[in-house]
Design an enzyme around this catalytic site. Sequence first.
Site, PDB file in Angstrom:
ATOM      1  N   SER A  59       0.818  -1.210   0.000  1.00 56.44           N
ATOM      2  CA  SER A  59       0.000   0.000   0.000  1.00 56.44           C
ATOM      3  C   SER A  59       0.857   1.267   0.000  1.00 56.44           C
ATOM      4  CB  SER A  59      -0.962  -0.034   1.189  1.00 56.44           C
ATOM      5  OG  SER A  59      -1.918   0.985   1.112  1.00 56.44           O
ATOM      6  N   ASP A  62      -2.490   6.347  -3.467  1.00 57.56           N
ATOM      7  CA  ASP A  62      -1.324   5.720  -2.850  1.00 57.56           C
ATOM      8  C   ASP A  62      -0.854   4.574  -3.737  1.00 57.56           C
ATOM      9  OD1 ASP A  62      -3.405   3.971  -2.338  1.00 57.56           O
ATOM     10  OD2 ASP A  62      -2.639   3.382  -0.369  1.00 57.56           O
ATOM     11  N   ASP A  96      -1.204   1.399  -3.992  1.00 57.12           N
ATOM     12  CA  ASP A  96      -2.125   0.409  -4.559  1.00 57.12           C
ATOM     13  C   ASP A  96      -3.477   1.016  -4.911  1.00 57.12           C
ATOM     14  OD1 ASP A  96      -2.985   0.714  -1.929  1.00 57.12           O
ATOM     15  OD2 ASP A  96      -3.561  -1.389  -1.716  1.00 57.12           O
ATOM     16  N   ASP A 132      -5.991   2.372  -3.360  1.00 56.03           N
ATOM     17  CA  ASP A 132      -7.246   2.168  -2.636  1.00 56.03           C
ATOM     18  C   ASP A 132      -7.588   3.364  -1.751  1.00 56.03           C
ATOM     19  OD1 ASP A 132      -5.375   1.802  -0.628  1.00 56.03           O
ATOM     20  OD2 ASP A 132      -6.251  -0.064   0.132  1.00 56.03           O
TER      21      ASP A 132
END
EC number: 5.4.2.10
Length: 444
Positions: A102, A241, A243, A245
């Site tokens: 992440s 960010d 990833d 999400d």
Amino acid sequence: MTRKYFGTDGIRGTVGQSPITPDFALRLAHAVGRVLRRTQERPTVLIGKDTRISGYMLESALESGFNSAGVDVVLLGPLPTPGVAYLTRAQRASLGVVISASHNPYPDNGIKFFSAQGTKLPDAWEEEVEAALEQPPVWADSASLGKTRRLDDAAGRYIEFCKSTFANDLTLRGLKIVVDAAHGAAYHIAPKVFHELGAEVLAIGCAPDGLNINHQVGATHPDALVRAVRANHADYGIALDGDADRVQMVDAAGRLFNGDELLYVMVAARLARDEHVPGVVGTLMTNMAVEEALQRRGVKFMRAKVGDRYVLEELQRQHWLLGGEGSGHLLALDRHTTGDGLISALQVLQACVRSGKTLAQLLADVPLFPQVLLNVRLNPGQDWKTNPVLADAIRDAEAELGAHGRVLVRASGTEPLLRVMVEAREAEQANRCAQRIADAARAG
């Protein structure tokens, strides 16, 4: 049951150190495969990843582990976490796997899972996997080994899904938008989504090299986006960010808007269209100003534990649709099964376009309370809960703030950190109380 490997968002750590090693990834996939085969004869899993250089290694190890357990694998390549969740559901797969840490820097990586419905899996499932990890492997015989293929148009399918959540009667034409993908999983996706909806797009943070993910860019480092918006006289800036999400947004003046504010905009937009919004779920960290503003509009507000999985669980319990965190994990369950930075940004832009108002105008009646967040690194084995100096500092701060502020002290679920949050009506008071608590934590 205490979990040995799974944290609040899957399994995460430094690459090359347990458990983020190729041998563990193989064992993990084999164990997950065995759990899947208890109820399915021939499971299929999808594997997506962000842009960390270690993703190649972990992807290969996971693929081998699944195949060795008799599970077929579909490789998606670099794809946002919510993209993996969407395709898991759309492809009728048994499970989705994401290789990502992440918002963490590139030396870290992680592995997390999505159910066949595209939702994060419950603690009980993770405990079942951990139990399977303790058992010796049972390799599938040669005729039963899994196979692997690649889904070449995974990114294109996800782009179309994101666009489908934006109102058909609206367009982004006439808007200049800076998109910062944090050199992460959305680098080849985010600019196309906004461009294909009509916006003029300037892309930053879209040149991954395996080592630069989240480095001075993205949702956790929005200064680069603020500068780019101002320098290019853009209307909006969108920061994801690693990833994709979570999301933060910037307006034409360079003002940064966090997840709490964006969540309020999403709720207010529905209320403006006379849609019924019975309640919203935030977290223990959600700014009190948002809670009060929602309650003034007749919308119930509940706080879940920090972590988007806990927000989701509470939404499902209450049968509500909207929730999120200040970090930018936002949920609209009639749009997607999980938090999605791109779809959240589209919902906010839709509110702005439809109303003809800027973000600042939409949030004029929701001035956030000053909120200070400090991170204190914990030493190995340090038990902050038994620190009497820290307990006294927390008690003193709560007494000083009374009903006009909040104190939250908790351990991070992904890093060896103690997170100290203080919220007050005056910034100076919030800073003072937070610093006293952090100093007490370090003293212990």
